[in-house]
Structures are given as C-alpha cells and as structure tokens.
Write a protein that holds these residues in place. Structure first.
Motif, PDB file in Angstrom:
ATOM      1  N   GLN A 264      -4.736 -16.461  -1.697  1.00 24.51           N
ATOM      2  CA  GLN A 264      -6.010 -15.944  -1.278  1.00 24.51           C
ATOM      3  C   GLN A 264      -7.146 -16.518  -1.549  1.00 24.51           C
ATOM      4  OE1 GLN A 264      -5.801 -11.870  -2.663  1.00 24.51           O
ATOM      5  NE2 GLN A 264      -7.245 -11.888  -4.313  1.00 24.51           N
ATOM      6  N   VAL A 265      -8.218 -16.631  -0.591  1.00 24.29           N
ATOM      7  CA  VAL A 265      -9.408 -17.372  -0.802  1.00 24.29           C
ATOM      8  C   VAL A 265     -10.516 -16.383  -0.478  1.00 24.29           C
ATOM      9  CG1 VAL A 265     -10.838 -19.384  -0.134  1.00 24.29           C
ATOM     10  CG2 VAL A 265      -8.407 -19.527  -0.064  1.00 24.29           C
ATOM     11  N   HIS A 266     -11.642 -16.260  -1.430  1.00 24.14           N
ATOM     12  CA  HIS A 266     -12.587 -15.468  -1.107  1.00 24.14           C
ATOM     13  C   HIS A 266     -13.780 -16.399  -0.793  1.00 24.14           C
ATOM     14  CE1 HIS A 266     -16.186 -12.938  -1.663  1.00 24.14           C
ATOM     15  NE2 HIS A 266     -16.391 -13.085  -2.809  1.00 24.14           N
ATOM     16  N   PHE A 267     -14.239 -16.385   0.447  1.00 26.65           N
ATOM     17  CA  PHE A 267     -15.523 -17.096   1.092  1.00 26.65           C
ATOM     18  C   PHE A 267     -16.849 -16.655   0.964  1.00 26.65           C
ATOM     19  CE2 PHE A 267     -12.130 -19.400   3.513  1.00 26.65           C
ATOM     20  CZ  PHE A 267     -12.091 -20.514   3.086  1.00 26.65           C
ATOM     21  N   GLY A 268     -17.021 -15.402   0.402  1.00 30.99           N
ATOM     22  CA  GLY A 268     -18.208 -14.761   0.223  1.00 30.99           C
ATOM     23  C   GLY A 268     -18.851 -14.507   1.527  1.00 30.99           C
ATOM     24  N   ALA A 269     -20.146 -14.823   1.732  1.00 30.87           N
ATOM     25  CA  ALA A 269     -20.917 -14.386   2.828  1.00 30.87           C
ATOM     26  C   ALA A 269     -20.666 -14.881   4.116  1.00 30.87           C
ATOM     27  CB  ALA A 269     -22.566 -14.645   2.540  1.00 30.87           C
ATOM     28  N   PRO A 270     -20.249 -16.204   4.234  1.00 34.69           N
ATOM     29  CA  PRO A 270     -19.718 -16.891   5.483  1.00 34.69           C
ATOM     30  C   PRO A 270     -18.461 -16.386   6.090  1.00 34.69           C
ATOM     31  CG  PRO A 270     -19.668 -18.488   3.864  1.00 34.69           C
ATOM     32  CD  PRO A 270     -20.227 -17.291   3.151  1.00 34.69           C
ATOM     33  N   GLY A 271     -17.705 -15.673   5.014  1.00 38.72           N
ATOM     34  CA  GLY A 271     -16.299 -15.142   5.237  1.00 38.72           C
ATOM     35  C   GLY A 271     -16.507 -13.713   5.926  1.00 38.72           C
ATOM     36  N   GLN A 272     -17.693 -13.162   5.909  1.00 38.44           N
ATOM     37  CA  GLN A 272     -17.941 -11.647   6.240  1.00 38.44           C
ATOM     38  C   GLN A 272     -17.130 -10.801   5.635  1.00 38.44           C
ATOM     39  OE1 GLN A 272     -17.997 -12.180  10.533  1.00 38.44           O
ATOM     40  NE2 GLN A 272     -19.687 -13.237  10.703  1.00 38.44           N
ATOM     41  N   GLY A 273     -16.837 -10.917   4.381  1.00 42.26           N
ATOM     42  CA  GLY A 273     -16.116  -9.837   3.694  1.00 42.26           C
ATOM     43  C   GLY A 273     -14.607 -10.003   3.953  1.00 42.26           C
ATOM     44  N   GLN A 274     -14.105 -10.844   4.802  1.00 40.06           N
ATOM     45  CA  GLN A 274     -12.699 -10.952   5.029  1.00 40.06           C
ATOM     46  C   GLN A 274     -12.018 -11.861   3.987  1.00 40.06           C
ATOM     47  OE1 GLN A 274     -11.996 -11.314   9.444  1.00 40.06           O
ATOM     48  NE2 GLN A 274     -14.195 -12.299   9.372  1.00 40.06           N
ATOM     49  N   LYS A 275     -10.803 -11.476   4.030  1.00 38.48           N
ATOM     50  CA  LYS A 275      -9.897 -12.239   2.950  1.00 38.48           C
ATOM     51  C   LYS A 275      -9.008 -13.334   3.836  1.00 38.48           C
ATOM     52  CE  LYS A 275      -6.315 -10.198   1.124  1.00 38.48           C
ATOM     53  NZ  LYS A 275      -5.298  -9.180   0.143  1.00 38.48           N
ATOM     54  N   PHE A 276      -8.912 -14.365   3.198  1.00 39.71           N
ATOM     55  CA  PHE A 276      -8.149 -15.406   4.106  1.00 39.71           C
ATOM     56  C   PHE A 276      -7.027 -15.833   3.086  1.00 39.71           C
ATOM     57  CE2 PHE A 276     -12.302 -15.639   6.127  1.00 39.71           C
ATOM     58  CZ  PHE A 276     -12.095 -16.006   7.343  1.00 39.71           C
ATOM     59  N   THR A 277      -5.819 -15.720   3.730  1.00 43.11           N
ATOM     60  CA  THR A 277      -4.686 -16.210   2.850  1.00 43.11           C
ATOM     61  C   THR A 277      -4.226 -17.730   3.399  1.00 43.11           C
ATOM     62  OG1 THR A 277      -3.863 -13.982   2.905  1.00 43.11           O
ATOM     63  CG2 THR A 277      -2.070 -15.662   2.624  1.00 43.11           C
ATOM     64  N   LEU A 278      -4.233 -18.644   2.346  1.00 44.92           N
ATOM     65  CA  LEU A 278      -3.816 -19.747   2.650  1.00 44.92           C
ATOM     66  C   LEU A 278      -2.489 -20.500   2.631  1.00 44.92           C
ATOM     67  CD1 LEU A 278      -4.965 -23.049   2.989  1.00 44.92           C
ATOM     68  CD2 LEU A 278      -5.199 -23.035   0.300  1.00 44.92           C
ATOM     69  N   HIS A 279      -1.738 -21.091   3.491  1.00 45.67           N
ATOM     70  CA  HIS A 279      -0.468 -21.550   3.214  1.00 45.67           C
ATOM     71  C   HIS A 279      -0.467 -23.067   3.566  1.00 45.67           C
ATOM     72  CE1 HIS A 279       3.736 -22.146   4.012  1.00 45.67           C
ATOM     73  NE2 HIS A 279       3.405 -22.357   5.225  1.00 45.67           N
TER      74      HIS A 279
END
Length: 342
Positions: A264-279
């Motif tokens: 999982q990746v935490h992008f902070g502000a630009p990710g608008q609070g969303q979690k991104f799962t990387l594969h």
C-alpha cells in the motif's frame, strides 16, 4: 479491503527446459492455494501416478482441489473466464505455454483483458542451463523471449559444472536485460516468489489429519531453506507521504533483479486521503484505489521481491521518494492515475 484479481502466470520455455517439472512442483507444494493449471499444448502433466492427457477443453480435478485443463489458443480467453468466475475457488492460474510458441500472444491477451477478476502474474521463462548454448543455436529467438520475460529460471543448474555456472548466469542475465535470473534444479522454486500466500483464502487452523498431498509435498527443511536462499525480499515502511512523481521515477528505473512489488502507498494530500495498492510484475504496473479503513494507520508498506537485489539501494531509493505532506499537487498524481484500476 481491495479485492485482488486472480494472478495468471505464464510459464514458457523450449521443449525439455523443465516447464512441466515446475508445474508439478507447484502442484505438490501449493501452500494452501488452489491452483488452476492450463496446458496450452498436447503434452502431459504427470503427478505421480496421475497423467493428464492434453485433450482440448478437458478439465481434470486434482486431489488437492487444483484443476488441470488443456486448451488451444483460441479457447484460452473463455477458459480463463470460467476459471475466474465467482465460486470457482481458484487462487492462482498457471498457464504452460507450448514449447515452440511465442508467449507474447498470451501476455498481450492478459494485458488487454477487461475481466476484473484476472490479473497479470508475470511471464516466467524456463531455460535449460545444460543445453542453453545448443538451444540458442537451434532457436536464436530465445534471445527475444528472454528480453520479454519477467523472471528467468535457469533450470537444471545441477547438471552444469561450477566453472560454467557463472558464465551462463551472466550471459542469460545480460540477454534478459537485468530481469532476475534464478538458478533452479528440477523446477523447484518457492511458490511465495510467484504468488502471495496472504492472497490465499484464510483457512481455519484446526487440528486435522495431514492430507495425501501434504504428505507428498517437497517440504523437507533442507529443501525449504534452499528455495528461500535463491531470492530476497525487502520490506519498506514509512509514515511520511510518498511523492507520486518520485515513486514513478523509481518504478520507471527499478534496480536490477526486481521481480515483484506489492503493498500500500500513502500519497498524502494529492491522493485526497485515498489508499493506493501497488502491484508490479516485471515491467507491468498497476494501482488499485480504495478508502482507508476507519482507524487504519495511513502509511506506506511495500515489499520488493527479486533475485540478486541490492537491498540497501532498494531501501535508499524508496526513502528518496518521501516528501512533505503538501509538497505535491493534483497534477503530480496524473502518472499514478494512468496506471490505476478503479
């Protein structure tokens, strides 16, 4: 929780390289996974006394809950859809490509698939180390196959003199363009390198009698330790947000030997609070977007898996991707969103 697609792994290699040995090893050591095996050939898979003939569109249930199918190329897409349907109970699908086929057609089929239950699990090229020079003379196209592979198994290494093993590893590694090259014997590779144990459904841990398949499994301590020494995994955790542009630069220029990345990746502000799962598998890259669960710690947790990794460099390069919470803007997320599945 993000539902992970069923990984589809393509096993390729010229005749006699050891593809069937690899399949049999995985079936004997599934580590709790239910494996769907698709044979794109008219050969045989032998599991002890069981022999599965390669009849087109045949399906045979194996004793450990796995399935073995045989299909020609025209029916592959439909068969994968049937294996991936809800209720099929399959955790991972392994396709054995024909010994003389160019596997890129299957790769393109998977990458172009719109089936959300299927995911690309990588192209594994099996090479006969003992016959590699002769195979290359007969089939010069092997150089091209190696360039497109995500992982190369330098099989039958036990039949090669120690003085020649380094030369072969360097030669194959150069032809593969920095992709991981894993020396193996009898197709034995730790299944954890190819698919995630944690992706396998949770099973109740209750006292029970060992199954016949578990008794047959190649699970001696010596063998288990040997399989693990062939590859490395690097864990990276950070509370600070990741800068999307810096992470994409890292993913565009990954260290040699990297086969898979997940987490999982935490992008902070630009990710608008969303979690991104990387594969990632080889050059393949995909993000999946979801919401953080209530009370879940917003942090980055990644695992990098490969062979011959410079572990210090991997951690150093990932740490260089960290930024201030407001260091990036929405435009910096555009490259990430190009690789994001809704």
């Amino acid at each position: 929780m993000v539902r992970q697609p069923i990984p589809v792994i393509i096993v390729a290699g010229f005749l006699g390289a050891g593809k069937t040995s690899l399949l049999n090893h995985l079936l004997r050591n599934p580590q709790g996974a239910r494996i769907g095996v698709v044979v794109n050939d008219f050969g045989k898979i032998n599991i002890d006394a069981l022999s599965v003939a390669g009849q087109v569109d045949s399906t045979v249930s194996l004793g450990n809950g796995c399935l073995c199918c045989a299909v020609d190329a025209s029916g592959l897409d439909d068969l994968l859809a049937r294996l991936a349907r809800p209720g099929s109970d399959i955790d991972v699908i392994v396709i054995e490509s024909s010994g003389l086929a160019d596997p890129r057609g299957m790769v393109r089929l998977l990458l172009n698939s719109t089936n959300p239950r299927l995911g690309y699990g990588g192209l594994v090229e099996v090479v006969d180390a003992a016959e590699f020079d002769a195979t290359r003379r007969r089939h010069p196209e092997i150089d091209q196959h190696l360039r497109f592979a995500d992982l190369v198994l330098l099989n039958k290494i036990d039949r090669v003199a120690e003085s020649d093993q380094r030369r072969l590893a360097e030669l194959v590694g150069g032809l593969a363009g920095g992709k991981p090259v894993l020396p193996t014997a009898h197709g034995r590779v730790d299944p954890a390198l190819l698919f995630d144990r944690e992706a396998v459904r949770e099973r109740q841990d209750v006292a029970r009698q060992l199954s016949f398949d578990e008794l047959l499994a190649d699970s001696s301590d010596d063998c288990h330790e040997h399989l693990h020494t062939a590859y490395q995994s690097v864990e990276f955790t950070a509370d600070d947000p990741v800068h999307p542009r810096e992470l994409m630069r890292f993913l565009d220029d990954r260290p040699d030997g990297v086969y898979r990345m997940k987490g999982q990746v935490h992008f902070g502000a630009p990710g608008q609070g969303q979690k991104f799962t990387l594969h990632t598998v080889g050059d393949f890259l995909r993000f999946q977007r979801s919401r953080w669960a209530r009370g879940e710690s917003r942090c980055t947790q990644l695992v990098v898996i490969g062979s011959g990794l410079d572990q210090d460099r991997v951690r150093r390069d990932l740490a260089a991707c960290l930024g201030e919470p407001d260091a990036a803007d929405e435009h910096s997320m555009l490259d990430v969103l190009k690789y994001t599945r809704a």
